[in-house]
Design a protein around this motif. Structure first.
Motif, short mmCIF file in Angstrom:
data_model
loop_
_atom_site.label_atom_id
_atom_site.label_comp_id
_atom_site.label_asym_id
_atom_site.label_seq_id
_atom_site.Cartn_x
_atom_site.Cartn_y
_atom_site.Cartn_z
N GLY A 170 0.77 -1.23 0.00
CA GLY A 170 0.00 0.00 0.00
C GLY A 170 0.81 1.28 0.00
N LEU A 171 2.15 1.21 0.04
CA LEU A 171 2.95 2.44 0.01
C LEU A 171 2.97 2.99 -1.41
CD1 LEU A 171 3.89 1.28 2.77
CD2 LEU A 171 6.14 2.23 2.26
N ASP A 172 3.02 4.32 -1.51
CA ASP A 172 3.11 4.90 -2.85
C ASP A 172 4.52 4.69 -3.41
OD1 ASP A 172 4.88 7.00 -1.94
OD2 ASP A 172 3.11 8.01 -1.12
N GLU A 173 4.66 5.00 -4.70
CA GLU A 173 5.93 4.71 -5.39
C GLU A 173 7.10 5.47 -4.76
OE1 GLU A 173 6.48 2.45 -7.53
OE2 GLU A 173 8.58 2.97 -7.87
N GLY A 174 6.83 6.76 -4.37
CA GLY A 174 7.92 7.55 -3.79
C GLY A 174 8.42 6.97 -2.47
N ALA A 175 7.49 6.55 -1.61
CA ALA A 175 7.88 6.00 -0.31
C ALA A 175 8.58 4.66 -0.48
CB ALA A 175 6.65 5.85 0.58
N ALA A 176 8.06 3.84 -1.43
CA ALA A 176 8.70 2.53 -1.67
C ALA A 176 10.13 2.72 -2.18
CB ALA A 176 7.87 1.73 -2.67
N ARG A 177 10.32 3.71 -3.09
CA ARG A 177 11.66 3.95 -3.63
C ARG A 177 12.59 4.49 -2.54
NH1 ARG A 177 10.56 7.73 -7.05
NH2 ARG A 177 9.72 6.32 -8.63
N ALA A 178 12.04 5.34 -1.65
CA ALA A 178 12.86 5.91 -0.58
C ALA A 178 13.33 4.82 0.39
CB ALA A 178 12.08 6.99 0.17
N TRP A 179 12.43 3.89 0.71
CA TRP A 179 12.83 2.79 1.60
C TRP A 179 13.89 1.90 0.94
CZ3 TRP A 179 13.14 1.94 6.38
CH2 TRP A 179 12.22 2.44 7.29
N ARG A 180 13.67 1.64 -0.35
CA ARG A 180 14.68 0.82 -1.06
C ARG A 180 16.04 1.54 -1.06
NH1 ARG A 180 17.57 -0.15 -5.48
NH2 ARG A 180 17.55 -2.25 -6.41
#
Length: 464
Positions: A170-180
């Motif tokens: 459920g995370l948006d693309e920006g948050a998922a990329r930041a965590w990665r």
């Protein structure tokens, strides 16, 4: 951690720093009382317990960076990791996509300081770097360490799965990329540490092998035939030989015995008890540490080796309670003052050109021994090790071996180091056969290997 500190202590000792077993134990205790995140305090704890001489500080700092820096001895800054404050909470199910091993590693890295990271990598790298011999092996060793830590070749693919799992949670693309990106920064920090560790270890092993080759070559080279760089290495060799002298029976510390009862101090200490001697006070026991008197031939025939021998004598100064140094050609002159007041190079220069020496005369061992015994009667006592450095060639003058015999009767030992080959003793004007019976030990010392063997013979138990 303790094992790594002991390896660091072993490296200090190998480099010439004197560290006793109790001092190593104190270092372990001191290191256990500080936080590993506080690098400055950790360094101070080890430095305070392991370094006693200011001349060893530079060496300590170099080895500390090598053993306790995540980037080895080259210096530098590790990749930074962005703080997670502005990131949404991490869904636990997404972590499963990383795989158990990588997930556990990243959990550790998040809370790990630079020093802890360096220690973790060194622990994992122990086997991989043990057999390093070629530059071509660096990459292979680094990959092996990362695999052992759980961040091998599959780490990037695991991060891709992790990012996809975040989006699925459920995370948006920006948050998922930041965590990665944050996880990738942790792995990059680890990779940089592994590269620094492998590079530093390769440099250390390579430098050690070059030093060993140089020492091997120097050990068999004639004494005195050295370049400035080789002379610096020779100074370290002499220091190593000096440490070996510490095991001389005369220098070993004996169990301390109490002296006689000190009645005056005992009385003062028990005034409050009305003179009843609850607390006894003892006199300090007399100290009988050995002394050295060195006789060094500085004639022309000894010029190629005399500088090294004088350097050796200079290093003996702090090993015995008293070292008196005498030089001779056809008469004896004391140069002890030069050794006590100047640095090694200056002292040796002055000792080789003393005043009141008869340079125009031919070498005369008999007259020199006689003048030594007559003019310096207090130089040899039952506590004295008389060390003679010379080739024993007196230009066919009377050897006066009986004078050496009288000195032997007064001394604890008489040791003679001769730079000539033993086969030449007695040939021509050599008087060595006359002197040998009056010596406790006689050795051919033409290079460092022979000098080390002679010292081994000095420290060997009787009858060995």
């Amino acid at each position: 951690m303790d094992e790594h500190i002991l390896q660091f202590v072993a490296a200090l000792r190998a480099a010439g720093v004197r560290v006793s077993p109790p001092e190593a134990a104190e270092a372990l205790v001191a290191a256990g009382t500080v936080e590993l995140d506080d690098r400055r305090t950790f360094r101070a704890a080890l430095r305070g317990t392991l370094v006693k001489r200011s001349i060893d500080l530079e060496l300590f700092e170099q080895l500390f960076d090598l053993y306790f820096s995540p980037y080895g001895s080259r210096g530098g800054v590790l990749p930074t990791v962005e703080p997670p404050d502005d990131l949404p909470p991490l869904p636990p199910e997404a972590l499963d996509a990383l795989g158990g091993e990588l997930q556990a590693l990243l959990d550790r890295l998040m809370d790990m300081g630079d020093l802890e990271l360096a220690l973790m990598v060194r622990e994992a790298a122990r086997e991989a770097i043990a057999g390093l011999e070629s530059l071509l092996q660096r990459g292979m060793a680094g990959r092996s360490i990362l695999e052992a830590l759980g961040a091998g070749s599959g780490a990037d693919a695991a991060l891709d799965r992790f990012q996809a799992a975040l989006r699925a949670a459920g995370l948006d693309e920006g948050a998922a990329r930041a965590w990665r990106e944050r996880m990738r920064q942790q792995i990059d920090r680890l990779r940089a540490t592994v590269r620094g560790t492998v590079d530093a270890e390769f440099e250390r092993i390579d430098a050690q092998r070059r030093r060993e080759r140089l020492r091997s070559d120097l050990g068999r080279a004639p004494l005195g035939a050295f370049s400035p760089r080789e002379s610096a290495e020779m100074a370290r060799l002499v220091e190593r030989l000096g440490r070996k002298l510490d095991s001389l029976p005369e220098l070993r510390r004996r169990p301390r015995r109490r002296g006689a009862l000190d009645m005056q101090r005992t009385w003062r200490a028990n005034l409050q008890s009305g003179g009843v001697p609850f607390r006894l006070r003892w006199e300090k026991p007399p100290q009988h540490r050995p002394q050295v008197a060195a006789l060094c031939d500085i004639s022309n025939s000894m010029q190629t080796t005399v500088r090294f021998m004088l350097h050796f004598l200079y290093r003996l100064q702090d090993r015995f309670s008293r070292v008196r140094t005498f030089v001779f050609v056809s008469g004896t002159v004391e140069v002890t003052g030069e050794f006590a007041e100047a640095d090694a190079a200056t002292a040796i220069d002055r000792a080789m050109q003393p005043r009141d020496i008869a340079w125009y005369s031919s070498t005369n061992y008999g007259r020199s021994l006689e003048s030594f015994a007559t003019e310096y009667p207090d130089a040899v006592t039952p506590r004295t090790i008389l060390l003679v450095l010379g080739d024993g060639r007196g230009n066919y003058t009377p050897p006066r071996a009986e004078v050496l015999g009288s000195l032997r009767a007064r001394a604890r030992r008489v040791v003679w180091f001769n730079p000539e080959a033993r086969l030449s003793w007695g040939l021509g004007d050599s008087s060595m056969p006359a002197y040998v019976p009056h010596c406790t030990q006689v050795a051919e010392v033409r290079n460092v290997v022979q000098l080390e063997a002679a010292i081994d013979a000095m420290v060997a138990p009787p009858g060995r």
